[in-house]
Design an enzyme around this catalytic site. Structure first.
Site, PDB file in Angstrom:
ATOM      1  N   GLY A 171      35.468  54.021  33.126  1.00 33.18           N
ATOM      2  CA  GLY A 171      35.625  54.010  34.578  1.00 33.18           C
ATOM      3  C   GLY A 171      36.990  54.513  35.008  1.00 33.18           C
ATOM      4  N   ALA A 172      38.016  53.944  34.407  1.00 33.54           N
ATOM      5  CA  ALA A 172      39.376  54.301  34.792  1.00 33.54           C
ATOM      6  C   ALA A 172      40.351  53.693  33.790  1.00 33.54           C
ATOM      7  CB  ALA A 172      39.689  53.777  36.198  1.00 33.54           C
ATOM      8  N   GLU A 224      44.552  52.318  33.386  1.00 34.79           N
ATOM      9  CA  GLU A 224      45.686  51.844  34.190  1.00 34.79           C
ATOM     10  C   GLU A 224      47.030  52.401  33.740  1.00 34.79           C
ATOM     11  OE1 GLU A 224      43.813  49.962  32.051  1.00 34.79           O
ATOM     12  OE2 GLU A 224      45.061  48.565  30.916  1.00 34.79           O
ATOM     13  N   ASN A 225      47.118  53.674  33.372  1.00 37.76           N
ATOM     14  CA  ASN A 225      48.425  54.210  32.986  1.00 37.76           C
ATOM     15  C   ASN A 225      49.430  53.953  34.110  1.00 37.76           C
ATOM     16  OD1 ASN A 225      46.955  55.589  30.802  1.00 37.76           O
ATOM     17  ND2 ASN A 225      46.225  56.895  32.474  1.00 37.76           N
ATOM     18  N   HIS A 232      41.235  46.981  40.510  1.00 46.25           N
ATOM     19  CA  HIS A 232      41.299  46.547  39.109  1.00 46.25           C
ATOM     20  C   HIS A 232      42.476  47.243  38.407  1.00 46.25           C
ATOM     21  CE1 HIS A 232      39.120  45.827  35.074  1.00 46.25           C
ATOM     22  NE2 HIS A 232      40.092  46.645  34.760  1.00 46.25           N
ATOM     23  N   GLU A 233      42.546  48.566  38.549  1.00 39.87           N
ATOM     24  CA  GLU A 233      43.617  49.306  37.870  1.00 39.87           C
ATOM     25  C   GLU A 233      44.981  48.935  38.447  1.00 39.87           C
ATOM     26  OE1 GLU A 233      42.644  50.638  35.222  1.00 39.87           O
ATOM     27  OE2 GLU A 233      40.519  50.524  35.768  1.00 39.87           O
ATOM     28  N   HIS A 278      46.364  45.875  37.037  1.00 36.73           N
ATOM     29  CA  HIS A 278      46.906  46.102  35.693  1.00 36.73           C
ATOM     30  C   HIS A 278      48.379  46.502  35.703  1.00 36.73           C
ATOM     31  CE1 HIS A 278      43.652  45.642  32.911  1.00 36.73           C
ATOM     32  NE2 HIS A 278      42.907  46.614  33.378  1.00 36.73           N
ATOM     33  N   GLU A 283      42.384  42.392  30.751  1.00 35.11           N
ATOM     34  CA  GLU A 283      41.103  42.827  31.313  1.00 35.11           C
ATOM     35  C   GLU A 283      40.394  41.739  32.125  1.00 35.11           C
ATOM     36  OE1 GLU A 283      40.494  45.675  31.778  1.00 35.11           O
ATOM     37  OE2 GLU A 283      41.651  46.729  30.252  1.00 35.11           O
TER      38      GLU A 283
HETATM   39 ZN   LIG Z   1      40.939  47.232  32.943  1.00 29.97          ZN
END
Ligand SMILES: [Zn+2]
Length: 854
Positions: free
Chosen positions: A274-275, A277-278, A308-309, A312, A331
């Site tokens: 999905g993605a 989180e850099n 969500h990201e 993070h 997570e």
């Molecule tokens: Zn995540």
């Protein structure tokens, strides 16, 4: 993947003697637009200290060629120092400088530096994806989360390109047809969080600022990127709007200023997940850029991922788990914060917890009933274990348990705990105990036993009501029975429901209590009139499966859709689906419930999961003798509801898509063809490009689309998405040749990019084609170990999961799976885990079919 693994013991050993002061990474990707160029130049210089001078260590690197290795000015011979996965160095000094110069490979599997060429305009795009351990495909690294360091990236790329990394760029210099981008050093971060995005991306810019408690102003430049050819569809304003709401909300809750400077969000092609989180450079799958009409559930899902990201940036990036055992520390929290943030930040997605209850938890319940389930805090021996642990336990069950923790310890204690956690462990690494210590401080409760029950054991509890009433219909006792391998303390609400004057089922009483042990009495219920429906876990506070007493179940059969409250109704839908999966409700009864009540389901996300589940019930859980009739009923229902839905509504689109998935008779397929040709119309339904492909898939899978017709559609939509869907349609045709081609494209070559591997598998595995695909079961089991050894783990996981003969629901296939498991006790544990899970799905389907037959 022998040689490419890394064990927890090795990582611990390395961390015990090393401290990394910084990386300088130089990448030259000017060759990227040339499809014949397979590699790019990568030069890494690592400054690190060693607590035991004289010791040896290794850096991780997966590269076709290593050109030079220099340790403290001493040249090492790459031929002996590099073994294909590690560069070994010995005779370490107290202070060391290591330089590794390598040719690294452009990736087509989404692991490392992925290269994609846009069929629409020929432009080339690059992005990195590393978690858990693929930074080593791009530069030489100590590939483990607890050796954090500042990274300084320098990237040379074609002059017309934009280049992004975690930090902002400090200088860009032109040299002929190339430009070199020098980025500022990052804060100390883990290797798996570093990132580079490069290409002629379309960029939308904005900025965010807020005044902090100390009076200083925090300014965060924002941007959102996608491929140029997607720019006409890119609703960056909506994405950046959610972004700003999220930044407000998390700053208020976390009271720790966003630590990574700017915030880029890049929507990138052929993304595996999905993605990611850099820090400062989040990557998303570009399917979140909607080319055609999608339902509001898709917008909600995307906004959830944005938050969500963002969560993070604190949970995971600022404070990171020491090793993958504690992956949940980021997570589970981010998954919880996605839904919590959607509601709390004031986005328009206020039904996020309904979606969570109905869809996210379904993922957790499924995973938690596999024989391979595990505690939320897991035992992760190595990187292959880590790769498989991005699962329904780590994300959805973990988030569910945090929701329960908030109910148990209180939101204030929870967020005060988070604030102290960030202050105490900023830029560091943590384990379970670090979090528990803080939560005990803030809640004043002993959380050791809570954690032992919820975080350190596996499995889901079942709560069942036990109700007795007297002759006048008054409750004499209501008890909650708890089943499961481990009995846990549950904070639950119990709802009593009756019909109101309009016939709706509404809550007439709510009791909140702690359920502990095998039987807990709901004292307050005594003396009340027996209700039409007893709903355990009302408001979805805890994580459990719920059952019903007989009278409540009768109420649901005759009136599930009449439950007025969205969350309560979603819980009831989840519960009857669990009954079906557990072979306690015949699949045809579940299908009947969906056909009867889905048309009045107001929540679009719930409706779409009902579609998926009803189709699954017919394909896998229904008695094969009834399957044909079940399929016709679904298609008839889809057509009926499509015609009844409000013109232009999300519900209309969802039913149109469901019709495409279920169409089988000449009436349905005639309409499908008419919609494509423009000779049939449904008022308000726009047959746009993505819907066209869904309709073509219906025709292809039923043998009604020719290769020429499909080629014609591709010619009209020669895009990344068009190419994927065209590939899926070809493999979905019900002929031996189409199946052979789909299988061979994936198995006999490793040239295919991840997206087309997935498309071929999806087309091949149409459940209705079980007679055609049956003969692939034996070859499947024969090639498992070869696939695992030869392919990257991302591709291997797709093949093992996707080509498993899931639609062959019979004892013979179960026996084949068992024979493979018995015969391969020493196969890679991660491979065995995948096969065990598919085998368990098959056994479950057999039980469900037996229930449906009886
Ligand atoms: Zn995540």
């Amino acid at each position: 993947m022998p040689g490419k693994n890394l064990s927890r013991d090795e990582a611990q050993q390395r961390a015990s003697i090393l401290t990394v002061d910084g990386y300088r990474v130089r990448l030259d990707v000017t060759s990227a637009p040339d499809p014949a160029a397979a590699t790019f130049r990568s030069t890494t210089t690592i400054a690190f200290r060693c607590a035991e001078p004289g010791a040896s260590t290794f850096v991780d690197l997966l590269a076709p060629a290593v050109r030079a290795v220099t340790l403290n000015g001493r040249a090492l011979d790459p031929a002996t120092a590099y073994d294909g996965a590690r560069v070994h160095v010995d005779g370490l000094a107290a202070d060391n400088v290591l330089t590794v110069e390598a040719d690294c490979a452009y990736s087509r599997t989404g692991e490392g530096l992925h290269r994609f060429t846009d069929p629409a305009d020929g432009e080339t795009y690059l992005y990195t994806h590393y978690e858990p351990a693929d930074a080593r495909r791009v530069f030489a690294t100590f590939e483990q989360p607890d050796l954090k360091a500042p990274f300084t990236f320098t990237v040379t790329a074609p002059a017309a390109w934009d280049v992004r990394s975690n930090a902002a760029h400090e200088a860009v210099t032109a040299e002929g047809a190339a430009r070199t981008w020098e980025f500022a050093p990052t804060k100390p971060i883990s290797t798996y969080l570093t990132a580079v995005v490069a290409g002629p991306y379309h960029v939308a810019r904005d900025h965010y600022s807020r005044t902090l408690d100390d009076g200083t102003v925090l300014d965060i430049p924002l941007s959102a990127l996608c491929r140029k050819s997607l720019a006409p569809y890119f609703d960056a304003d909506e994405i950046l709007g959610v972004t700003k709401l999220g930044l407000d909300f998390f700053h208020e809750r976390f009271a720790y200023p966003y630590p990574f400077g700017k915030y880029d969000q890049a929507f990138v092609p052929e993304y595996n997940i999905g993605a990611m989180e850099n820090p400062g450079c989040v990557t998303f799958r570009e399917e979140f850029v909607f080319r055609s009409k999608v339902t509001d559930a898709a917008y909600e899902g995307r906004a959830n991922v944005v938050l969500h990201e963002m969560a993070h940036m604190w949970f995971g990036d600022l404070v990171t788990m020491r090793w993958w055992d504690d992956l949940w520390l980021k997570e589970s929290f981010a998954d919880f914060m996605g839904s919590y943030g959607l509601v709390g930040a004031g986005t328009r997605y206020q039904s996020a917890w309904v979606t969570f209850a109905n869809q996210r938890k379904a993922w957790a319940y499924r995973q938690d009933q596999f024989p391979t389930t595990h505690p939320i805090t897991a035992d992760i021996r190595d990187l292959e274990d880590a790769k498989l642990n991005f699962d329904g336990i780590t994300y959805a069950k973990g988030a569910s348990v945090l929701k329960q923790l908030v109910a148990y310890a209180g939101a204030e204690a929870f967020f005060e705990g988070a604030r102290r956690y960030f202050q105490r462990h900023a830029f560091g690494n943590t384990e379970l105990a670090d979090l528990l210590d803080i939560l005990e401080e803030t809640s004043g409760r002993d959380l050791k036993s809570w954690a032992a029950a919820w975080l350190q054991t596996a499995g889901v509890n079942t709560l069942t009501p036990q109700l007795t009433a007297d002759a006048e219909g008054r409750i004499t006792e209501l008890a909650v029975l708890q089943d499961g391998d481990v009995l846990r303390p549950h904070r639950v609400a119990v709802g009593l429901y009756d019909r109101d004057a309009d016939g709706a089922l509404v809550r007439t009483a709510r009791f909140e209590l702690d359920v502990t042990g095998a039987r807990t009495v709901v004292a307050e219920a005594v003396g009340r009139t027996r209700p039409a429906l007893v709903l355990l876990n009302d408001d979805d506070l805890t994580y459990c499966k719920i059952r019903f007493d007989e009278e409540s179940l009768e109420t649901l059969r005759s009136g599930l859709g009449d439950i007025k409250d969205d969350l309560a109704r979603a819980l009831a839908w989840s519960a009857v689906w669990n009954l079906t999966r557990d072979a306690l409700m015949p699949a045809r009864d579940y299908v009947a419930l969906v056909l009867r009540f889905a048309g009045q389901e107001g929540n679009i996300g719930v409706l779409q999961s009902l579609h998926t589940q009803a189709k699954g019930a017919v394909d896998l859980y229904a008695d094969p003798a009834w399957r044909g009739e079940g399929g016709r009923l679904l298609a008839d229902g889809a057509l009926r509801e499509l015609r009844a839905a409000a013109p232009g509504s999300d519900h209309q689109l969802a039913w149109a898509r469901f019709l495409a998935q279920t169409a089988n008779g000449s009436e349905h397929l005639g309409l499908v063809r008419g919609l494509l040709a423009g000779t049939a119309r449904i008022d308000g339904l726009e047959v746009d490009q993505e819907l066209r492909w869904a309709l073509w898939l219906a025709l292809a899978a039923t043998g009604q689309a020719t290769e020429e017709e499909l080629a014609g559609e591709l010619a009209a939509d020669n895009t990344a998405s068009g190419r994927r869907q065209h590939t899926q349609c070809l493999a979905a045709r019900p002929t031996p040749e189409a199946k052979a081609a789909g299988w061979s494209a994936v198995i006999d070559s490793d040239e295919l990019p991840n997206a087309l591997v997935e498309a071929n598998i999806a087309g091949f595995a149409v459940p209705a084609h079980r007679d055609l695909t049956a003969l692939y079961a034996a070859p499947y089991f024969k090639l498992l170990e070869r696939v695992w050894a030869e392919r990257t783990i991302e591709i291997a996981m797709r093949i093992v999961g996707g080509f498993f003969p899931q639609a062959q629901v019979d004892e013979a296939t179960l026996a084949e799976a068992d024979a493979w498991l018995t015969g391969h006790p020493d196969a890679a544990p991660a491979l065995r885990r995948l096969v065990l899970e598919r085998r368990d799905d098959l056994a479950r389907a057999l039980r469900a079919q037996a229930c449906d037959r009886a």
